[in-house]
Design an enzyme around this catalytic site. Structure first.
Site, mmCIF file in Angstrom:
data_model
loop_
_atom_site.group_PDB
_atom_site.id
_atom_site.type_symbol
_atom_site.label_atom_id
_atom_site.label_comp_id
_atom_site.label_asym_id
_atom_site.label_seq_id
_atom_site.Cartn_x
_atom_site.Cartn_y
_atom_site.Cartn_z
ATOM 1 N N HIS A 195 0.812 -1.214 0.000
ATOM 2 C CA HIS A 195 0.000 0.000 0.000
ATOM 3 C C HIS A 195 0.851 1.273 0.000
ATOM 4 C CE1 HIS A 195 -4.036 -1.705 0.226
ATOM 5 N NE2 HIS A 195 -3.486 -2.689 0.933
ATOM 6 N N GLU B 247 -5.720 -12.976 1.020
ATOM 7 C CA GLU B 247 -6.504 -11.742 1.126
ATOM 8 C C GLU B 247 -7.296 -11.615 -0.158
ATOM 9 O OE1 GLU B 247 -4.305 -8.205 1.973
ATOM 10 O OE2 GLU B 247 -3.522 -8.963 3.867
ATOM 11 N N HIS C 276 -7.325 -7.852 -1.833
ATOM 12 C CA HIS C 276 -6.139 -7.049 -2.180
ATOM 13 C C HIS C 276 -5.699 -7.296 -3.625
ATOM 14 C CE1 HIS C 276 -2.195 -5.076 -0.937
ATOM 15 N NE2 HIS C 276 -1.902 -5.620 -2.108
HETATM 16 ZN ZN LIG Z 1 -4.312 -4.613 0.978
#
Ligand SMILES: [Zn+2]
Length: 366
Positions: free
Chosen positions: A283, A334, A337
């Site tokens: 990120h 995840e 993501h």
């Molecule tokens: Zn993420």
């Protein structure tokens, strides 16, 4: 008079015989030398080939540059000549000496050809301690890096290509150990538990994602990625799927905050498993986006999840932490993501079911 002639005649015959023998004796070597020269060998090598009595073998095979170049060398070992003939010539230091050592250690001709074509001068010493019988299995993997050779052998997992790839990725090491930090941005940059960004790193060209595709006005992304995301979001909507950017760019401070909050709540073990250390989160790059379905709180269970999995590559995004790649990414699955890498790379990764770590090790890690 008669007596004189009788004496001379045997002498003449003898002389003739001697001349005949000489002609025959010289004719064949000279003829053979011509044949060798016609076979591409130099004149001096040809003479040497004859004097070593290996003419028949040599002439019956293809020209050997190795033989031609080394036969007059003081390190030339006659017993090795058949092997020499199958070994490709390389104009490098200690070529013949190294070949002799390798042959003495029972490396095969194929091994030696692989070695000579692939390793640097400094690497040979590693091969002289013992006979490494699977050396060619390592050397013929495209991604082989000689500086990692000892690690490959230590890590070996039964598959040479995977061993080489995984060690190149760093999987033989603990997470966050021996990490490299960068302050250089690119859309193909790798950020994971081995590669972080330094505190001087600045994500460039951050723009707010348009409000129809974001949960709020706090979602910055690298411009090119933001445009691609908006296009994906709008195309999805036309097909009946509502995806929104939930969380995108985070600076190091924000990640530190997240880390601290979860550390307080759940402790270090939880954090190491589910939260990324500040500096090692994708990120930070402005290229990652956590996606939310407008109609469902659990993205993985939404129809948007399936749509995004199957279509995001067309917009340059990859599903970054899939279930079947946890052992490589080091991040628990995840669903939400996604990471922008550009359409070409995303397409390749999607079609070949790779993690970004694998792709990076295969094509970008030089
Ligand atoms: Zn993420």
């Amino acid at each position: 008079m008669k007596k004189k002639l009788r004496l001379k005649l045997p002498f003449k015959i003898l002389l003739l015989v001697i001349i005949l023998i000489l002609v025959v004796a010289l004719y064949f070597p000279i003829r053979n030398i011509f044949k060798l020269v016609g076979h591409n060998y130099s004149l001096s090598s040809s003479v040497e080939i004859l004097s070593l009595n290996i003419y028949d073998d040599v002439i019956s095979k293809d020209y050997s540059k190795t033989l031609d170049k080394t036969i007059k060398d003081k390190d030339f070992i006659k017993d090795n000549y058949k092997s020499y003939m199958d070994i490709k010539y390389y104009n490098r230091s200690n070529f013949l000496k190294n070949v002799n050592k390798l042959l003495a250690l029972k490396y095969t001709v194929d091994d030696i050809n692989n070695i000579n074509s692939k390793v640097s001068d400094g690497f040979y010493s590693k091969l002289f301690d013992e006979h490494i019988n699977d050396i060619s299995d390592y050397l013929t993997v495209k991604y082989f890096k000689e500086e990692n050779f000892d690690r490959y052998r230590k890590y070996f997992n039964g598959d040479y290509e995977k061993t080489v790839l995984y060690v190149n990725i760093g999987l033989d090491k603990d997470y966050y150990k021996d990490t490299t930090l960068t302050n250089k941005f690119s859309t193909t940059m790798l950020v994971n538990k081995y590669h972080g960004v330094s505190d001087k790193f600045k994500a460039p060209d951050l723009v707010q994602i348009s409000e129809d595709c974001s949960i709020d006005d706090q979602n910055l992304m690298y411009k090119e990625a933001a445009k691609a995301f908006e296009k994906m979001c709008r195309d999805a909507r036309k097909q009946g799927y509502d995806i929104l950017a939930n969380s995108t760019y985070r600076d190091l401070k924000a990640q530190q905050k997240t880390w601290d909050i979860y550390l307080k709540l759940y402790g270090i073990k939880y954090n190491e498993k589910y939260v990324t250390r500040p500096g090692y989160s994708e990120h930070h790059t402005g290229l990652a986006v956590d996606i939310k379905s407008k109609n469902s709180n659990i993205f993985k269970e939404s129809k948007e999840y399936q749509w995004t999995l199957e279509n995001s590559y067309k917009y340059g995004f990859i599903h970054r932490y899939p279930e079947d790649k946890i052992n490589i990414t080091g991040i628990s699955s995840e669903a939400w993501h996604f990471r922008y890498v550009g359409v070409d790379i995303a397409t390749y990764i999607y079609k070949n079911n790779l993690s970004y770590e694998e792709y990076y090790a295969m094509f970008l890690d030089k």
